[in-house]
Design a protein around this motif. Structure first.
Motif, PDB file in Angstrom:
ATOM      1  N   GLU A  24     -14.515  26.030  71.397  1.00 34.36           N
ATOM      2  CA  GLU A  24     -15.419  24.932  71.755  1.00 34.36           C
ATOM      3  C   GLU A  24     -16.470  25.406  72.761  1.00 34.36           C
ATOM      4  O   GLU A  24     -17.648  25.062  72.653  1.00 34.36           O
ATOM      5  CB  GLU A  24     -14.629  23.755  72.337  1.00 34.36           C
ATOM      6  CG  GLU A  24     -13.659  23.091  71.374  1.00 34.36           C
ATOM      7  CD  GLU A  24     -14.350  22.318  70.258  1.00 34.36           C
ATOM      8  OE1 GLU A  24     -15.533  21.955  70.423  1.00 34.36           O
ATOM      9  OE2 GLU A  24     -13.696  22.085  69.211  1.00 34.36           O
ATOM     10  N   TYR A  25     -16.038  26.207  73.721  1.00 33.14           N
ATOM     11  CA  TYR A  25     -16.951  26.684  74.758  1.00 33.14           C
ATOM     12  C   TYR A  25     -18.058  27.551  74.170  1.00 33.14           C
ATOM     13  O   TYR A  25     -19.239  27.411  74.539  1.00 33.14           O
ATOM     14  CB  TYR A  25     -16.177  27.478  75.815  1.00 33.14           C
ATOM     15  CG  TYR A  25     -17.056  28.042  76.905  1.00 33.14           C
ATOM     16  CD1 TYR A  25     -17.570  27.218  77.908  1.00 33.14           C
ATOM     17  CD2 TYR A  25     -17.377  29.401  76.925  1.00 33.14           C
ATOM     18  CE1 TYR A  25     -18.390  27.728  78.901  1.00 33.14           C
ATOM     19  CE2 TYR A  25     -18.198  29.921  77.918  1.00 33.14           C
ATOM     20  CZ  TYR A  25     -18.694  29.082  78.902  1.00 33.14           C
ATOM     21  OH  TYR A  25     -19.518  29.596  79.878  1.00 33.14           O
ATOM     22  N   GLU A  27     -18.999  27.409  71.170  1.00 38.94           N
ATOM     23  CA  GLU A  27     -19.649  26.565  70.145  1.00 38.94           C
ATOM     24  C   GLU A  27     -19.704  27.247  68.783  1.00 38.94           C
ATOM     25  O   GLU A  27     -20.726  27.252  68.101  1.00 38.94           O
ATOM     26  CB  GLU A  27     -21.048  26.144  70.615  1.00 38.94           C
ATOM     27  CG  GLU A  27     -21.003  25.310  71.898  1.00 38.94           C
ATOM     28  CD  GLU A  27     -22.361  24.858  72.386  1.00 38.94           C
ATOM     29  OE1 GLU A  27     -22.647  23.651  72.280  1.00 38.94           O
ATOM     30  OE2 GLU A  27     -23.144  25.703  72.872  1.00 38.94           O
ATOM     31  N   SER A 190     -13.458  21.058  82.678  1.00 38.78           N
ATOM     32  CA  SER A 190     -13.418  19.796  81.939  1.00 38.78           C
ATOM     33  C   SER A 190     -14.792  19.158  81.797  1.00 38.78           C
ATOM     34  O   SER A 190     -15.029  18.382  80.855  1.00 38.78           O
ATOM     35  CB  SER A 190     -12.479  18.796  82.638  1.00 38.78           C
ATOM     36  OG  SER A 190     -11.175  19.324  82.751  1.00 38.78           O
ATOM     37  N   GLU A 191     -15.704  19.476  82.718  1.00 36.13           N
ATOM     38  CA  GLU A 191     -17.024  18.851  82.725  1.00 36.13           C
ATOM     39  C   GLU A 191     -18.076  19.646  81.955  1.00 36.13           C
ATOM     40  O   GLU A 191     -19.219  19.195  81.831  1.00 36.13           O
ATOM     41  CB  GLU A 191     -17.492  18.624  84.165  1.00 36.13           C
ATOM     42  CG  GLU A 191     -16.742  17.502  84.871  1.00 36.13           C
ATOM     43  CD  GLU A 191     -16.888  16.154  84.173  1.00 36.13           C
ATOM     44  OE1 GLU A 191     -18.018  15.837  83.744  1.00 36.13           O
ATOM     45  OE2 GLU A 191     -15.883  15.440  84.038  1.00 36.13           O
ATOM     46  N   PHE A 192     -17.720  20.831  81.450  1.00 39.67           N
ATOM     47  CA  PHE A 192     -18.672  21.501  80.554  1.00 39.67           C
ATOM     48  C   PHE A 192     -18.965  20.540  79.401  1.00 39.67           C
ATOM     49  O   PHE A 192     -18.033  19.971  78.819  1.00 39.67           O
ATOM     50  CB  PHE A 192     -18.076  22.791  79.987  1.00 39.67           C
ATOM     51  CG  PHE A 192     -18.090  23.961  80.921  1.00 39.67           C
ATOM     52  CD1 PHE A 192     -19.264  24.340  81.568  1.00 39.67           C
ATOM     53  CD2 PHE A 192     -16.935  24.695  81.155  1.00 39.67           C
ATOM     54  CE1 PHE A 192     -19.283  25.442  82.423  1.00 39.67           C
ATOM     55  CE2 PHE A 192     -16.950  25.788  82.011  1.00 39.67           C
ATOM     56  CZ  PHE A 192     -18.125  26.160  82.652  1.00 39.67           C
ATOM     57  N   PRO A 193     -20.233  20.333  79.038  1.00 42.81           N
ATOM     58  CA  PRO A 193     -20.552  19.334  77.995  1.00 42.81           C
ATOM     59  C   PRO A 193     -19.765  19.503  76.714  1.00 42.81           C
ATOM     60  O   PRO A 193     -19.242  18.515  76.165  1.00 42.81           O
ATOM     61  CB  PRO A 193     -22.054  19.563  77.765  1.00 42.81           C
ATOM     62  CG  PRO A 193     -22.560  20.079  79.064  1.00 42.81           C
ATOM     63  CD  PRO A 193     -21.441  20.951  79.606  1.00 42.81           C
ATOM     64  N   GLN A 194     -19.629  20.746  76.233  1.00 39.30           N
ATOM     65  CA  GLN A 194     -18.921  20.961  74.978  1.00 39.30           C
ATOM     66  C   GLN A 194     -17.418  20.722  75.126  1.00 39.30           C
ATOM     67  O   GLN A 194     -16.747  20.280  74.187  1.00 39.30           O
ATOM     68  CB  GLN A 194     -19.212  22.359  74.409  1.00 39.30           C
ATOM     69  CG  GLN A 194     -18.784  23.536  75.270  1.00 39.30           C
ATOM     70  CD  GLN A 194     -19.834  23.984  76.259  1.00 39.30           C
ATOM     71  OE1 GLN A 194     -20.390  23.157  76.968  1.00 39.30           O
ATOM     72  NE2 GLN A 194     -20.097  25.290  76.307  1.00 39.30           N
ATOM     73  N   LYS A 196     -16.073  18.621  77.500  1.00 36.20           N
ATOM     74  CA  LYS A 196     -15.943  17.175  77.706  1.00 36.20           C
ATOM     75  C   LYS A 196     -15.970  16.433  76.376  1.00 36.20           C
ATOM     76  O   LYS A 196     -15.178  15.512  76.147  1.00 36.20           O
ATOM     77  CB  LYS A 196     -17.072  16.674  78.612  1.00 36.20           C
ATOM     78  CG  LYS A 196     -16.936  15.224  79.026  1.00 36.20           C
ATOM     79  CD  LYS A 196     -18.007  14.842  80.045  1.00 36.20           C
ATOM     80  CE  LYS A 196     -17.811  13.408  80.515  1.00 36.20           C
ATOM     81  NZ  LYS A 196     -18.853  13.026  81.510  1.00 36.20           N
ATOM     82  N   LYS A 197     -16.860  16.850  75.499  1.00 35.96           N
ATOM     83  CA  LYS A 197     -16.939  16.241  74.160  1.00 35.96           C
ATOM     84  C   LYS A 197     -15.643  16.465  73.396  1.00 35.96           C
ATOM     85  O   LYS A 197     -15.135  15.560  72.718  1.00 35.96           O
ATOM     86  CB  LYS A 197     -18.125  16.841  73.405  1.00 35.96           C
ATOM     87  CG  LYS A 197     -18.322  16.270  72.009  1.00 35.96           C
ATOM     88  CD  LYS A 197     -19.520  16.920  71.330  1.00 35.96           C
ATOM     89  CE  LYS A 197     -19.699  16.395  69.909  1.00 35.96           C
ATOM     90  NZ  LYS A 197     -20.855  17.058  69.236  1.00 35.96           N
ATOM     91  N   GLU A 200     -12.738  14.273  74.434  1.00 35.33           N
ATOM     92  CA  GLU A 200     -12.897  12.888  73.979  1.00 35.33           C
ATOM     93  C   GLU A 200     -12.753  12.752  72.470  1.00 35.33           C
ATOM     94  O   GLU A 200     -12.763  11.641  71.942  1.00 35.33           O
ATOM     95  CB  GLU A 200     -14.276  12.375  74.421  1.00 35.33           C
ATOM     96  CG  GLU A 200     -14.435  12.282  75.932  1.00 35.33           C
ATOM     97  CD  GLU A 200     -15.867  12.030  76.374  1.00 35.33           C
ATOM     98  OE1 GLU A 200     -16.780  12.069  75.499  1.00 35.33           O
ATOM     99  OE2 GLU A 200     -16.090  11.792  77.580  1.00 35.33           O
TER     100      GLU A 200
END
Length: 218
Positions: A24-25, A27, A190-194, A196-197, A200
């Motif tokens: 995920e990080y 991408e 946890s707050e990296f946008p990718q 965090k997405k 969720e």
């Protein structure tokens, strides 16, 4: 699923969760192949690979398959042309190897309890928390000196440690919350946008952490 790598593992967090975070990080599109039935893997899918190293987790990229967690991180970092995620220079790469070794020691200590006797689990829990708490203390002290566990840039071992921090926030929160730098570290990833997405996403595995048929804690 054309053009996607395939990550194969049990339908738990386990060894694959940090790899999922890593994917995920960076991408990189991937298929998350989750085995729910041992018979689906043993004697079936495990026979489809022409390798003496066949194991879970695996990463399949076209005709090429990589086994063993560390090898998967190495392959992925080079695939996306981000070798700095393995350490940007010899000094950081040495620190990556050090943290990786410490994580292995931590896992050995923790898993003796996780996959130990269910009859004596509660009696042995306090001793386990003391031993594992010392590892977290070392990680916290390391983070007092640098942004990430190996220096000023993130590497794959940060995702390994994040997973166990997250696990202990469920199992024994006080072990983590008493270490402010470790809490900051957990929040930062946890707050990296990718990330965090991903957290969720309905497909994100919250539980089980471990193999629930055998583990004391899952």
């Amino acid at each position: 699923m054309e053009n996607k790598v395939v990550l194969g593992y049990w339908a738990i967090r386990g060894l694959a969760q940090p790899i999922r975070f890593f994917l995920e990080y960076i991408e990189l599109p991937y298929e998350d192949k989750r085995y729910t039935d041992p018979q689906e893997w043993f004697g079936k899918d495990d026979q489809t690979f022409n390798s003496q190293f066949t194991n879970l987790p695996y990463l399949k990229d076209g005709d090429h398959t990589v086994f063993e967690s560390d090898a998967i991180y190495y392959y992925l970092a080079h695939k996306v042309n981000k070798p700095e995620l393995l350490g940007k220079d010899a000094k950081q790469q040495t620190m990556v190897a050090t943290i990786r070794g410490v994580v292995g020691d931590f896992r050995a200590t923790f898993f003796q309890w996780v996959y130990g006797s269910k009859e004596t689990a509660e009696a042995k829990k306090e001793a386990m928390l003391q031993e594992t708490g010392e590892f977290f203390r070392v990680f916290n002290t390391t983070l007092e000196r640098s942004t990430w566990l190996t220096g000023d840039t993130i590497t794959y071992v940060d995702f390994l440690v994040w997973e166990y921090v997250d696990e202990f926030l469920v199992l024994a929160p006080e072990v983590i919350t008493s270490k402010p730098k470790l809490v900051e570290f957990h929040n930062r990833i946890s707050e990296f946008p990718q990330i965090k997405k991903y957290l969720e996403n309905p497909n994100y595995i919250k539980r089980p952490f471990n193999w629930d048929l055998q583990a004391v804690f899952y």
